[in-house]
Design a protein around this motif. Sequence first.
Motif, PDB file in Angstrom:
ATOM      1  N   PHE A   1     -21.414   9.249 -33.264  1.00  0.00           N
ATOM      2  CA  PHE A   1     -21.912   9.454 -34.627  1.00  0.00           C
ATOM      3  C   PHE A   1     -23.436   9.485 -34.623  1.00  0.00           C
ATOM      4  CE2 PHE A   1     -17.873   8.173 -36.700  1.00  0.00           C
ATOM      5  CZ  PHE A   1     -17.864   9.114 -37.717  1.00  0.00           C
ATOM      6  N   LYS A   2     -23.991  10.256 -35.534  1.00  0.00           N
ATOM      7  CA  LYS A   2     -25.412  10.215 -35.821  1.00  0.00           C
ATOM      8  C   LYS A   2     -25.630   9.557 -37.175  1.00  0.00           C
ATOM      9  CE  LYS A   2     -26.258  12.046 -31.989  1.00  0.00           C
ATOM     10  NZ  LYS A   2     -26.720  11.165 -30.905  1.00  0.00           N
ATOM     11  N   SER A   3     -26.868   9.199 -37.467  1.00  0.00           N
ATOM     12  CA  SER A   3     -27.160   8.433 -38.687  1.00  0.00           C
ATOM     13  C   SER A   3     -26.905   9.232 -39.949  1.00  0.00           C
ATOM     14  CB  SER A   3     -28.615   7.955 -38.667  1.00  0.00           C
ATOM     15  OG  SER A   3     -29.495   9.053 -38.655  1.00  0.00           O
ATOM     16  N   THR A   4     -26.781  10.549 -39.858  1.00  0.00           N
ATOM     17  CA  THR A   4     -26.482  11.377 -41.023  1.00  0.00           C
ATOM     18  C   THR A   4     -24.981  11.592 -41.200  1.00  0.00           C
ATOM     19  OG1 THR A   4     -26.811  13.310 -39.608  1.00  0.00           O
ATOM     20  CG2 THR A   4     -28.674  12.611 -40.953  1.00  0.00           C
ATOM     21  N   ASN A   5     -24.166  10.783 -40.529  1.00  0.00           N
ATOM     22  CA  ASN A   5     -22.705  10.885 -40.573  1.00  0.00           C
ATOM     23  C   ASN A   5     -22.190  12.162 -39.925  1.00  0.00           C
ATOM     24  OD1 ASN A   5     -21.832   8.469 -41.521  1.00  0.00           O
ATOM     25  ND2 ASN A   5     -21.061   9.216 -43.463  1.00  0.00           N
ATOM     26  N   LYS A   6     -22.991  12.790 -39.091  1.00  0.00           N
ATOM     27  CA  LYS A   6     -22.514  13.940 -38.335  1.00  0.00           C
ATOM     28  C   LYS A   6     -21.854  13.449 -37.055  1.00  0.00           C
ATOM     29  CE  LYS A   6     -25.557  17.529 -40.077  1.00  0.00           C
ATOM     30  NZ  LYS A   6     -26.492  18.619 -39.740  1.00  0.00           N
ATOM     31  N   LEU A   7     -20.754  14.062 -36.754  1.00  0.00           N
ATOM     32  CA  LEU A   7     -19.928  13.624 -35.643  1.00  0.00           C
ATOM     33  C   LEU A   7     -20.025  14.631 -34.503  1.00  0.00           C
ATOM     34  CD1 LEU A   7     -17.874  11.549 -34.636  1.00  0.00           C
ATOM     35  CD2 LEU A   7     -16.081  12.911 -35.723  1.00  0.00           C
ATOM     36  N   PHE A   8     -20.318  14.138 -33.302  1.00  0.00           N
ATOM     37  CA  PHE A   8     -20.420  14.970 -32.110  1.00  0.00           C
ATOM     38  C   PHE A   8     -19.329  14.548 -31.129  1.00  0.00           C
ATOM     39  CE2 PHE A   8     -24.403  15.738 -34.007  1.00  0.00           C
ATOM     40  CZ  PHE A   8     -24.889  16.921 -33.492  1.00  0.00           C
ATOM     41  N   CYS A   9     -18.708  15.538 -30.521  1.00  0.00           N
ATOM     42  CA  CYS A   9     -17.654  15.283 -29.552  1.00  0.00           C
ATOM     43  C   CYS A   9     -17.957  16.075 -28.284  1.00  0.00           C
ATOM     44  CB  CYS A   9     -16.300  15.697 -30.125  1.00  0.00           C
ATOM     45  SG  CYS A   9     -14.909  15.151 -29.115  1.00  0.00           S
ATOM     46  N   TYR A  10     -17.721  15.461 -27.125  1.00  0.00           N
ATOM     47  CA  TYR A  10     -18.035  16.065 -25.832  1.00  0.00           C
ATOM     48  C   TYR A  10     -16.734  16.244 -25.058  1.00  0.00           C
ATOM     49  CZ  TYR A  10     -22.386  14.181 -27.506  1.00  0.00           C
ATOM     50  OH  TYR A  10     -23.462  13.865 -28.292  1.00  0.00           O
ATOM     51  N   ALA A  11     -16.591  17.442 -24.479  1.00  0.00           N
ATOM     52  CA  ALA A  11     -15.321  17.794 -23.858  1.00  0.00           C
ATOM     53  C   ALA A  11     -15.553  18.520 -22.546  1.00  0.00           C
ATOM     54  CB  ALA A  11     -14.501  18.672 -24.796  1.00  0.00           C
ATOM     55  N   SER A  12     -14.536  18.494 -21.705  1.00  0.00           N
ATOM     56  CA  SER A  12     -14.531  19.298 -20.492  1.00  0.00           C
ATOM     57  C   SER A  12     -13.736  20.562 -20.767  1.00  0.00           C
ATOM     58  CB  SER A  12     -13.916  18.505 -19.338  1.00  0.00           C
ATOM     59  OG  SER A  12     -12.586  18.123 -19.657  1.00  0.00           O
ATOM     60  N   ALA A  13     -14.283  21.706 -20.355  1.00  0.00           N
ATOM     61  CA  ALA A  13     -13.648  22.990 -20.632  1.00  0.00           C
ATOM     62  C   ALA A  13     -12.924  23.489 -19.395  1.00  0.00           C
ATOM     63  CB  ALA A  13     -14.695  24.013 -21.081  1.00  0.00           C
ATOM     64  N   THR A  14     -11.843  24.206 -19.627  1.00  0.00           N
ATOM     65  CA  THR A  14     -11.074  24.783 -18.523  1.00  0.00           C
ATOM     66  C   THR A  14     -11.736  26.058 -18.020  1.00  0.00           C
ATOM     67  OG1 THR A  14      -9.711  25.954 -20.156  1.00  0.00           O
ATOM     68  CG2 THR A  14      -8.927  23.824 -19.338  1.00  0.00           C
TER      69      THR A  14
END
Length: 587
Positions: free
Chosen positions: A574-587
Amino acid sequence: MKRSRSEHIQTAVLNYLKKRNYTDSEATFKQNFKLEETLLEMTSRVLRNNKISKSDSVSFSIGSLDDYFHSFLELKTFVEKCVAQRKHSKLKGILFPVFIHSFLDLLLADRSTESTSYLRRFGSVFDQSHRLLIKQIENLGIPQDQVFLFQIEELRNCNGKIVLTDDDQLALKIFLQTQENLSLMKIINDRIQIVLPETDDQLNLSNGDFTSTNTSPQKVLSASKTPTKVCTVDITIADARKIIDDVRKSPPALTDLTLIKFKGEGLIHATPSQDHSIFLTGFDNSTVKLWRQGNRIPDCNLPTPDISCVHLGSDALEDVYDRLSMKTQQDVTSLNEDGVVSLHGHSGPVYDSCFTSDNKFLITCAEDSTVRLWDMQDLKNKVIYDAHNRPVWCVDISAYDLYFATGSADHTARLWTTERTYPLRTYAGHQDSVGAIAFHGNCSYLATADRVVRVWDVNSGKPVRVMTGHWAPVMCVAFSSNGRMLASAGEDYRIRLWDVSSGNLVKEMRAHTDTIYSLAFNYDGSLLASCGADCSVYCWNTATISTTGDQKNQHLVAQWSLPNSTQSLINVDFKSTNKLFCYASAT
């Protein structure tokens, strides 16, 4: 007639001065000591003091008249130079407001002679549109009643806004930083509002001069005898409290989800820096890779921050988001291997990492049972922390970079500091590998987990809470920002929310269909996000969770099922502006 106490004091002081032959002091004392003042003088003194006390006292700790002369001359020279270089510059409009506010500061500080000199010295600089107003304010003098104060207040309000372009604002900022003139900076910061041209909807600017089409000098000096009407709302205190409670109990706002995918074989984890400018990934081939937004190699010499300009945390983050050019889920960012820096040092898969708060160092842990500290200036391994005798699964750093802690397959967690190569504490008691670790916000407590979640006192090394309930290894733990709640999740597909003060289970949340790899609270602890191997992201409202009367997934705020090209979700943040970041591995 009976003498007052003040007269007795004056007589005693005069007798003492006469006895000591302090004739000069006696004369000065007689001149300055006033036993009475007229009603007009008292009113003037009280009004002036009240007016001055409303502003910062620094504004009225003014220097000599020469200082004001010198400041305005420097500003005038700077403006003329900018106008000569850029014909469309509107910096000329700042001269008259600065002139007016400087004059009023001198006047309210009871320095009418100097304010008159200042007015006559620079009044001829301005064009005919300002001459009439300058001629009228020559007669203001020291304010004697409320009418004059109304006039001064209207003068400040009518000269409190100017329109400057971005280039003009940057040039003015550089000028103020180089000159280090306190009085000029205080006037511009406290009295003048600077806006961009597209946001100006109140004033008409002609050739950069500060003139208003709907305000004349005569109107400026006409004091309003009636007080300004205040808009009121017909609402009771009870109604206002009910509205506040409803807002607090309403579900938190969640703007969007940004997915960042890393293309590469054997990706194990991904960690962003605190300012979201650098990403670190660990792979099963013992490689650590650094990614910069825009696929640029991290700068070896990080710039010194500009401390002259202070931004709110959310403003700075918004600027980072703009530079990252990341959109919502529909515009997924994929980072390839072009221009990526690889760090080599570990001899086994790299399982976890963390950045220091200033981004000067990063810490990694791996299967080779070592923890390494890397210098971001030259991208070299500076320190090796070697105390565990089995693979190190997790690492976390405390607030203010006081400590960092590691969890290992040797059933222990260890507390470290960057200043020493040996651990400060060893936390023993787990019956299995310590696969998750997190610091409390106050740096005094540390949470570790195998199948049991334990909270340790950092200073004494003793466990203060033991939380049981998971029937499979725990992969992640997270404290809320206020430190009252602790969330844990792992291979049993369940999220458990604990009350830190009592150690009791508050709520068990079930939605995932595979292992949960990451948990994150937002800035105020009202939202909890989770992601895992099922390629789904869930967001929960933790502000109103209770242990009784809850339906299944009643507190689920949002959920995302991500594209098939996503192999696994390995981190959520989470960031302080309530924005959500997600990190993934791609095929």
